[in-house]
Enzyme design. Structure first.
Site, PDB file in Angstrom:
ATOM      1  N   HIS A 125     -22.176   7.941  -8.427  1.00 24.71           N
ATOM      2  CA  HIS A 125     -22.658   8.390  -7.124  1.00 24.71           C
ATOM      3  C   HIS A 125     -24.179   8.152  -7.104  1.00 24.71           C
ATOM      4  O   HIS A 125     -24.897   8.756  -7.912  1.00 24.71           O
ATOM      5  CB  HIS A 125     -22.437   9.886  -6.941  1.00 24.71           C
ATOM      6  CG  HIS A 125     -21.057  10.276  -6.516  1.00 24.71           C
ATOM      7  ND1 HIS A 125     -19.984  10.252  -7.365  1.00 24.71           N
ATOM      8  CD2 HIS A 125     -20.584  10.728  -5.306  1.00 24.71           C
ATOM      9  CE1 HIS A 125     -18.906  10.667  -6.705  1.00 24.71           C
ATOM     10  NE2 HIS A 125     -19.242  10.955  -5.458  1.00 24.71           N
ATOM     11  N   ASP A 168     -13.762   9.878   0.721  1.00 25.27           N
ATOM     12  CA  ASP A 168     -14.516  10.883  -0.039  1.00 25.27           C
ATOM     13  C   ASP A 168     -13.712  12.181  -0.175  1.00 25.27           C
ATOM     14  O   ASP A 168     -13.248  12.498  -1.254  1.00 25.27           O
ATOM     15  CB  ASP A 168     -15.887  11.151   0.597  1.00 25.27           C
ATOM     16  CG  ASP A 168     -16.921  11.618  -0.428  1.00 25.27           C
ATOM     17  OD1 ASP A 168     -16.641  11.542  -1.642  1.00 25.27           O
ATOM     18  OD2 ASP A 168     -18.013  12.063  -0.011  1.00 25.27           O
ATOM     19  N   GLU A 192     -27.170   8.429  -2.205  1.00 27.92           N
ATOM     20  CA  GLU A 192     -26.542   9.254  -1.168  1.00 27.92           C
ATOM     21  C   GLU A 192     -27.554  10.319  -0.733  1.00 27.92           C
ATOM     22  O   GLU A 192     -28.035  10.321   0.384  1.00 27.92           O
ATOM     23  CB  GLU A 192     -25.256   9.904  -1.703  1.00 27.92           C
ATOM     24  CG  GLU A 192     -24.521  10.794  -0.686  1.00 27.92           C
ATOM     25  CD  GLU A 192     -23.350  11.584  -1.316  1.00 27.92           C
ATOM     26  OE1 GLU A 192     -23.331  11.769  -2.543  1.00 27.92           O
ATOM     27  OE2 GLU A 192     -22.469  12.016  -0.546  1.00 27.92           O
ATOM     28  N   HIS A 235     -12.509   5.980  -3.327  1.00 27.31           N
ATOM     29  CA  HIS A 235     -13.454   7.093  -3.510  1.00 27.31           C
ATOM     30  C   HIS A 235     -12.912   8.320  -2.794  1.00 27.31           C
ATOM     31  O   HIS A 235     -13.149   8.547  -1.612  1.00 27.31           O
ATOM     32  CB  HIS A 235     -14.841   6.704  -2.982  1.00 27.31           C
ATOM     33  CG  HIS A 235     -15.914   7.674  -3.377  1.00 27.31           C
ATOM     34  ND1 HIS A 235     -17.090   7.285  -4.012  1.00 27.31           N
ATOM     35  CD2 HIS A 235     -15.998   9.020  -3.262  1.00 27.31           C
ATOM     36  CE1 HIS A 235     -17.832   8.358  -4.243  1.00 27.31           C
ATOM     37  NE2 HIS A 235     -17.194   9.434  -3.778  1.00 27.31           N
TER      38      HIS A 235
HETATM   39 ZN   LIG Z   1     -17.928  11.355  -3.805  1.00 27.23          ZN
END
Ligand SMILES: [Zn+2]
Length: 349
Positions: A201, A282, A204, A16
């Site tokens: 996603h 990320d 989050e 990711h």
């Molecule tokens: Zn991401």
């Protein structure tokens, strides 16, 4: 070898990582120069506040503003290839041996590239990096939550042409609070029809209902982040039973306030409860991190042992979107290196 040294030497994957979250200030200066765009400063360190957040970042929306600064420079095939190549270079520095780099093709079309062109150029850059640094690299194409169904369908369609030729999956990203996963059923139905694996996603900036929706209705076989899974016992047991891996990105998850600080970060709880997850960066540039740091943080803050970290690393290999024969080769490769480092016993597995 001490633990820090081992963490750096261990072979790793990153599943990711966003292309536009990895641009080095020096590269940005070069791209700006090529395009004749003035930057707020010509000193590398002065550019950092424009492209990087600190622990004082207030939420995902603020975090995402850093990408607005970088995107205008990533509108040509050449720029995309260069940045993709450098992502592989940076990965190699941290002993990453397999990387899945994601980006949103529709955000790179201001100079006339098609969605397919942009995917092509990122794949070319990754291939060059793969040849130079020996890091296997694949692309994930991202649909954006604030884009129309038509624009996102176009991404899925373009991605299908590269499936098996450098691209391994599609994703959905962007403002999760305003645009719930349920708005994108039609888009990901097309991905399923075309046989493209899906990661989303979810969980989050919004709650576990988005994780449930992503798995049950968008066909996600992995979840980006999924930090807020713990808010629902039923979604948590579904994720455990289906063995859906979460792509956790510890530093980023704290900065975007997916949870309120390290004390509330559920990584140990997920491990102990048998939730599969992988550790990822990320956006190394935006978050000021790298994969070794991420493992160091979970070792320091949550007491993850080398044995547990080895398990997490191998979870990452298992959760990758590689074809099964390539995955088996990668796993063998990892096991051999880990054994040489003295943290894994092939005979016991
Ligand atoms: Zn991401």
């Amino acid at each position: 070898m001490d633990m820090l040294r081992l963490l750096s030497e261990m072979p790793k994957v990153d599943l990711h990582i966003h292309l536009d979250g990895c641009v080095k200030p020096a590269t940005l200066m070069r791209l700006a120069d090529q395009r004749g765009i003035a930057l707020p400063s010509n000193v590398e360190s002065d550019l950092l506040p424009y492209v990087q957040v600190g622990e004082d970042c207030t939420n995902l929306t603020e975090y995402l503003t850093k990408f607005d600064f970088v995107l205008p420079f990533l509108q040509t095939g050449e720029a995309l290839e260069q940045v993709a190549f450098e992502v592989v270079e940076q990965a190699a520095e941290h002993r990453i041996r397999y990387i899945e780099v994601r980006f949103a093709p529709q955000l790179h079309r201001k100079d006339g590239l098609s969605a397919g062109d942009s995917i092509h150029h990122v794949i070319e850059g990754l291939k060059r990096g793969e040849a130079r640094f020996g890091v296997k690299a694949r692309v994930i194409a991202i649909c954006m939550r604030n884009h129309s169904v038509a624009a996102n369908m176009e991404v899925i369609e373009a991605a299908s042409h590269y499936l098996g030729h450098g691209l391994v999956a599609v994703d959905l990203a962007g403002d999760e609070t305003t645009y719930p996963a349920s708005l994108f059923r039609e888009v990901f139905a097309l991905a399923r029809t075309l046989g493209i694996p899906v990661t989303i996603h979810a969980g989050e900036a919004a709650g576990p209902e988005n994780i449930e929706e992503a798995v049950l209705h968008l066909g996600a076989s992995r979840i980006g982040h999924g930090v807020r899974l713990k808010e629902s016992a039923s979604v948590m047991s579904m994720i455990r039973e289906l063995r859906i891996p979460l792509e956790l990105c510890p530093t980023s998850n704290i900065q975007t306030k997916a949870v309120n600080g390290w004390d509330a970060y559920p990584i140990r709880e997920y491990y102990d409860q048998g939730i599969l997850f992988t550790v990822n960066t990320d956006n190394p540039g935006v978050s000021g991190t790298d994969i070794t740091k991420e493992y160091r943080v979970i070792a320091e803050k949550f007491g993850f042992t080398l044995v547990e970290i080895t398990t997490l690393i191998l979870n990452g290999v298992e959760a990758s979107f590689l074809e099964s024969n390539e995955k088996a080769d990668l796993k063998r490769d990892f096991e051999e290196i880990l054994e040489k480092l003295g943290v894994y016993d092939l005979k016991k597995h």
